[in-house]
Each structure stands twice: as C-alpha cells, then as structure tokens.
Design a protein around this motif. Sequence first.
Motif, PDB file in Angstrom:
ATOM      1  N   ILE A 131       0.761  -1.186  -0.109  1.00  0.00           N
ATOM      2  CA  ILE A 131       0.087   0.157   0.027  1.00  0.00           C
ATOM      3  C   ILE A 131       0.929   1.329  -0.080  1.00  0.00           C
ATOM      4  N   LEU A 132       1.776   1.367   0.788  1.00  0.00           N
ATOM      5  CA  LEU A 132       2.689   2.373   1.052  1.00  0.00           C
ATOM      6  C   LEU A 132       4.082   2.429   0.353  1.00  0.00           C
ATOM      7  N   LEU A 133       4.649   1.477   0.192  1.00  0.00           N
ATOM      8  CA  LEU A 133       6.237   1.319  -0.134  1.00  0.00           C
ATOM      9  C   LEU A 133       6.207   1.079  -1.700  1.00  0.00           C
ATOM     10  N   LEU A 134       5.612   0.051  -1.965  1.00  0.00           N
ATOM     11  CA  LEU A 134       5.758  -0.332  -3.721  1.00  0.00           C
ATOM     12  C   LEU A 134       5.395   0.798  -4.376  1.00  0.00           C
ATOM     13  N   PRO A 135       4.126   1.486  -4.150  1.00  0.00           N
ATOM     14  CA  PRO A 135       3.825   2.450  -5.077  1.00  0.00           C
ATOM     15  C   PRO A 135       4.922   3.606  -5.185  1.00  0.00           C
ATOM     16  N   ARG A 136       5.354   3.909  -4.046  1.00  0.00           N
ATOM     17  CA  ARG A 136       6.291   5.035  -3.966  1.00  0.00           C
ATOM     18  C   ARG A 136       7.627   4.588  -4.814  1.00  0.00           C
ATOM     19  N   ILE A 137       8.047   3.302  -4.761  1.00  0.00           N
ATOM     20  CA  ILE A 137       9.225   2.909  -5.413  1.00  0.00           C
ATOM     21  C   ILE A 137       9.002   2.826  -6.842  1.00  0.00           C
ATOM     22  N   MET A 138       7.982   2.409  -7.067  1.00  0.00           N
ATOM     23  CA  MET A 138       7.564   1.878  -8.531  1.00  0.00           C
ATOM     24  C   MET A 138       7.238   3.462  -9.206  1.00  0.00           C
ATOM     25  N   GLY A 139       6.526   4.390  -8.608  1.00  0.00           N
ATOM     26  CA  GLY A 139       6.539   5.674  -9.154  1.00  0.00           C
ATOM     27  C   GLY A 139       7.796   6.431  -9.455  1.00  0.00           C
ATOM     28  N   LEU A 140       8.600   6.482  -8.407  1.00  0.00           N
ATOM     29  CA  LEU A 140      10.143   6.991  -8.782  1.00  0.00           C
ATOM     30  C   LEU A 140      10.552   6.267  -9.716  1.00  0.00           C
ATOM     31  N   PHE A 141      10.587   5.006  -9.972  1.00  0.00           N
ATOM     32  CA  PHE A 141      11.330   4.091 -10.906  1.00  0.00           C
ATOM     33  C   PHE A 141      10.716   4.622 -12.355  1.00  0.00           C
ATOM     34  N   ILE A 142       9.573   5.061 -12.330  1.00  0.00           N
ATOM     35  CA  ILE A 142       9.019   5.402 -13.728  1.00  0.00           C
ATOM     36  C   ILE A 142       9.367   6.974 -14.091  1.00  0.00           C
ATOM     37  N   THR A 143       9.258   7.682 -13.378  1.00  0.00           N
ATOM     38  CA  THR A 143       9.498   9.236 -13.462  1.00  0.00           C
ATOM     39  C   THR A 143      10.897   9.685 -13.464  1.00  0.00           C
ATOM     40  N   LEU A 144      11.767   8.916 -12.768  1.00  0.00           N
ATOM     41  CA  LEU A 144      13.204   9.852 -12.728  1.00  0.00           C
ATOM     42  C   LEU A 144      13.939   9.475 -13.951  1.00  0.00           C
ATOM     43  N   PRO A 145      13.801   8.449 -14.917  1.00  0.00           N
ATOM     44  CA  PRO A 145      14.201   8.446 -16.390  1.00  0.00           C
ATOM     45  C   PRO A 145      13.561   9.472 -17.195  1.00  0.00           C
ATOM     46  N   LEU A 146      12.329   9.748 -16.875  1.00  0.00           N
ATOM     47  CA  LEU A 146      11.569  10.982 -17.568  1.00  0.00           C
ATOM     48  C   LEU A 146      12.294  12.233 -17.295  1.00  0.00           C
ATOM     49  N   LEU A 147      12.547  12.350 -16.033  1.00  0.00           N
ATOM     50  CA  LEU A 147      13.155  13.633 -15.698  1.00  0.00           C
ATOM     51  C   LEU A 147      14.511  13.976 -16.064  1.00  0.00           C
ATOM     52  N   THR A 148      15.223  12.648 -16.314  1.00  0.00           N
ATOM     53  CA  THR A 148      16.567  12.685 -16.578  1.00  0.00           C
ATOM     54  C   THR A 148      16.459  13.192 -18.200  1.00  0.00           C
ATOM     55  N   VAL A 149      15.469  12.652 -18.884  1.00  0.00           N
ATOM     56  CA  VAL A 149      15.305  13.283 -20.474  1.00  0.00           C
ATOM     57  C   VAL A 149      15.059  14.738 -20.369  1.00  0.00           C
ATOM     58  N   TRP A 150      14.082  15.177 -19.576  1.00  0.00           N
ATOM     59  CA  TRP A 150      13.584  16.409 -19.350  1.00  0.00           C
ATOM     60  C   TRP A 150      14.986  17.363 -19.114  1.00  0.00           C
ATOM     61  N   ALA A 151      15.907  16.952 -18.009  1.00  0.00           N
ATOM     62  CA  ALA A 151      16.974  17.563 -17.655  1.00  0.00           C
ATOM     63  C   ALA A 151      18.041  17.630 -18.826  1.00  0.00           C
ATOM     64  N   ASP A 152      18.045  16.712 -19.566  1.00  0.00           N
ATOM     65  CA  ASP A 152      18.981  16.675 -20.661  1.00  0.00           C
ATOM     66  C   ASP A 152      18.644  17.772 -21.701  1.00  0.00           C
ATOM     67  N   ILE A 153      17.309  17.767 -21.940  1.00  0.00           N
ATOM     68  CA  ILE A 153      16.765  18.830 -23.039  1.00  0.00           C
ATOM     69  C   ILE A 153      17.251  20.101 -22.758  1.00  0.00           C
ATOM     70  N   PHE A 154      16.897  20.601 -21.301  1.00  0.00           N
ATOM     71  CA  PHE A 154      17.142  21.895 -20.784  1.00  0.00           C
ATOM     72  C   PHE A 154      18.617  22.315 -20.608  1.00  0.00           C
ATOM     73  N   GLY A 155      19.457  21.275 -20.315  1.00  0.00           N
ATOM     74  CA  GLY A 155      20.865  21.481 -20.030  1.00  0.00           C
ATOM     75  C   GLY A 155      21.497  21.645 -21.573  1.00  0.00           C
ATOM     76  N   VAL A 156      21.158  21.268 -22.503  1.00  0.00           N
ATOM     77  CA  VAL A 156      21.656  21.274 -23.875  1.00  0.00           C
ATOM     78  C   VAL A 156      21.156  22.654 -24.131  1.00  0.00           C
ATOM     79  N   ILE A 157      19.912  22.931 -24.058  1.00  0.00           N
ATOM     80  CA  ILE A 157      19.252  24.070 -24.477  1.00  0.00           C
ATOM     81  C   ILE A 157      20.106  25.595 -23.776  1.00  0.00           C
ATOM     82  N   GLY A 158      20.218  25.247 -22.539  1.00  0.00           N
ATOM     83  CA  GLY A 158      21.214  26.236 -21.664  1.00  0.00           C
ATOM     84  C   GLY A 158      22.621  26.554 -22.527  1.00  0.00           C
ATOM     85  N   GLY A 159      23.028  25.336 -22.618  1.00  0.00           N
ATOM     86  CA  GLY A 159      24.525  25.398 -23.018  1.00  0.00           C
ATOM     87  C   GLY A 159      24.581  25.890 -24.698  1.00  0.00           C
ATOM     88  N   MET A 160      23.547  25.486 -25.210  1.00  0.00           N
ATOM     89  CA  MET A 160      23.333  26.270 -26.609  1.00  0.00           C
ATOM     90  C   MET A 160      23.085  27.774 -26.730  1.00  0.00           C
TER      91      MET A 160
END
Length: 372
Positions: free
Chosen positions: A253-282
């Motif tokens: 109820i409490l632990l697995l939803p948190r772990i699986m939710g972050l397991f899904i979102t962190l790769p997507l946040l990494t892609v988001w960070a890559d995009i904005f990092g490249v834009i800032g450098g550009m």
Amino acid sequence: MSTSSHIMLDPAKQLYSCQGDWNLHNLARIQKELNKIHVPLTGGLQVDGRDIAKIDSAGALLLDEFLRRLKDNGLEVTTQNFSEKCQHLLEIVDKNAVSPAKIPRRHFPNWLAQIGKFNWGQWIEFKTYLNFVGVLAYEFLRLLFRPKHWRWNSLTNVIDTTGYKALPIIGLLSFMIGVVIAYQMGNYLRSYGANIYIVNLLGLSILREFGPLITAIMVAGRTGSAFTAELGIMKINQELDALSTMGVPPGGILLLPRIMGLFITLPLLTVWADIFGVIGGMVMAKSMLDISYYDFLHRFQHDIPLRTLIIGIGKAPIFALIIASIGCFQGMQVKGSAESVGKLTTRSVVLAIFFIIVADALFSVIFSRLNL
C-alpha cells in the motif's frame, strides 16, 4: 565568622549552622559551598539545623555526605536543633545512601573501540536494510501477476508528485547547469580557437553525467526526504500499526507505489534535464562563442552518439531504486518523536546522495572497461 548563604561556621564554638532552602533548586549552589568549606583537622564539631527552612531528599543527601566527610576526617560530629521531619529524612538517606566507593565509574571506550562500535552499528543497519529490500522484493513478486491488487491511485499520485510537479525546478536547474558548463569550457576553447568543440564537450557531459546525476541529487533532496517524513509521521501516529492489526502489509500500500512511481519518473526527468541542459549550453554558445543554433544542432546530432543518451538514461532507474529504498527504509525506522523524523530525514538525504555518487563512480569504471 565566615558566612555563606546556606551554611555558616563559627570557629570559636566549632559550630556549623545550616540555613535556607536545602532542596533540588539550590542543589548546585549548596554543593559548591560545601566543597569550599575548610574542615578542621581535630576536635569536635556541632551541626545546627535550626535555620533550615525547607529540605528535600536531594538536600538531605548533600547534608549526609557532608556529615560523612567530617566523620571520615576523624572528627566527633553531633547534630542539634533539627526538626523531626529533617531528622527522619536524614535517617532514610543515611540508611539507603550508596558509598562513593561502590558507585561504578563510567568507562569511556578508546578510539579503537569507538571505531569498532560504529562499524558494528553500520553492519547491523546494513543487514536490516537488506532484510527490508528482501521483504519488498517478495511483496513485488507476490503482486506482479495480480494487477487488481495494485494501488493504481497511489501509483499515479506518486508519479504526479515526484514527476510532473518536479518539472519546473529540474528544468530551471538543468538550464543553469548547461549555461555554467558552456561558460567555463568556452573560455578555454576560445583561447585555442576551438569554439565549435563546445558542442562535443557539452553533449557528452550533460547527457552522460550531469543530466542523470544532478537530477538524481535533486530528487533525493526533494522526494527522498518526503518519503521518509511521510512514513515517519504515519509511524508516529500509529497508522502503520493499524494496518498491521488489520492484516494489511504496508509494503503493497505505502512502499511499492512510491518505489515504482519514482522508478518510472526519474528516467523521464533525466530526459527533461538533458533537454534543458543542452538548451542552456546552446544559448550560452550562441551569445559567447558565436555558434548559431543551426550549427550547434547540426554538429550535435552528428558528433554525439546515441549510446551517450542511453547510458545516461540507463543510470536513472538504479538511482531511483537507491533514493526510494533508502527514503522508505529510513521512514520505517522512525521511533518515538518528531525529533526522530527530522534526524532520519536528514540521514535519508545524505545516504541517498552518497550512494548515488558511489553508483555513478562504479558506472564510470564499468563503462570505461567496456569501452562505452
């Protein structure tokens, strides 16, 4: 006549006069006064208690120790004018007092023993953490083929909280990181006439290292601490005990939803960070090195291999498991009070960031050995 606020000595009469309040409130001051008193070497002494206004067990203990000290010096001590209550209290204290010789001394371990104790405590905590991970793995396997038992509402709520609501801060921070990297590297490249190579350096550093690492550190401070605090407050309020009483395991109820939710979102946040990092450098490359957006993007897609992006994104799920498992584990270790919540929340963030950096270093070594 030498005077003090609680005891006076009349040398002519060899008389100690006790006065004032002999209680816990004045305990430190009375003890300091008694330690300063000069005890005669020979003769008899009288201790008068007529002027004692109040006395409790703490004051009686000090007075009893003082009388013992006088007697241990070979003096004949007589007491007079003590109230019946005071005499009765002194008798009780004298009867139950522990001799200083019988009081065990506290032995502090040396530095080697302290190191051993610390390491042993860390080993015990590590074993507890492995047991926690094993229980979660069993719970995950139990629910893997039972999708009806998954808490989809909790999972989507975690994704919204840890992913969608984190987009602004992750994007802004990554943009600024890209600006800083481009500015620092651009100064050196411009002095050698190698302006165009800022694209290669920026792409490799952002996609492979800084994107996933900075995102994971930000999520550890933002989300890992939230996991610990939420579970800690639930444990203090005995909500987890209520679930256990009803026969409902908190893992599903409490632990697995948190772990699986972050397991899904962190790769997507990494892609988001890559995009904005490249834009800032550009943006910084355009304003500082006169590299047009077209030239930047054209060289970027030809010189930066796809495996660089895949390697960076591949680190994110491991970082997510580290952050979520440590955050949930520390939250389940909360005991007693809100002070424990604050202490373990801080510990959760520190440990998560530490192991993220350790894991990133291991990834660097492994990929270097594999020539990736």
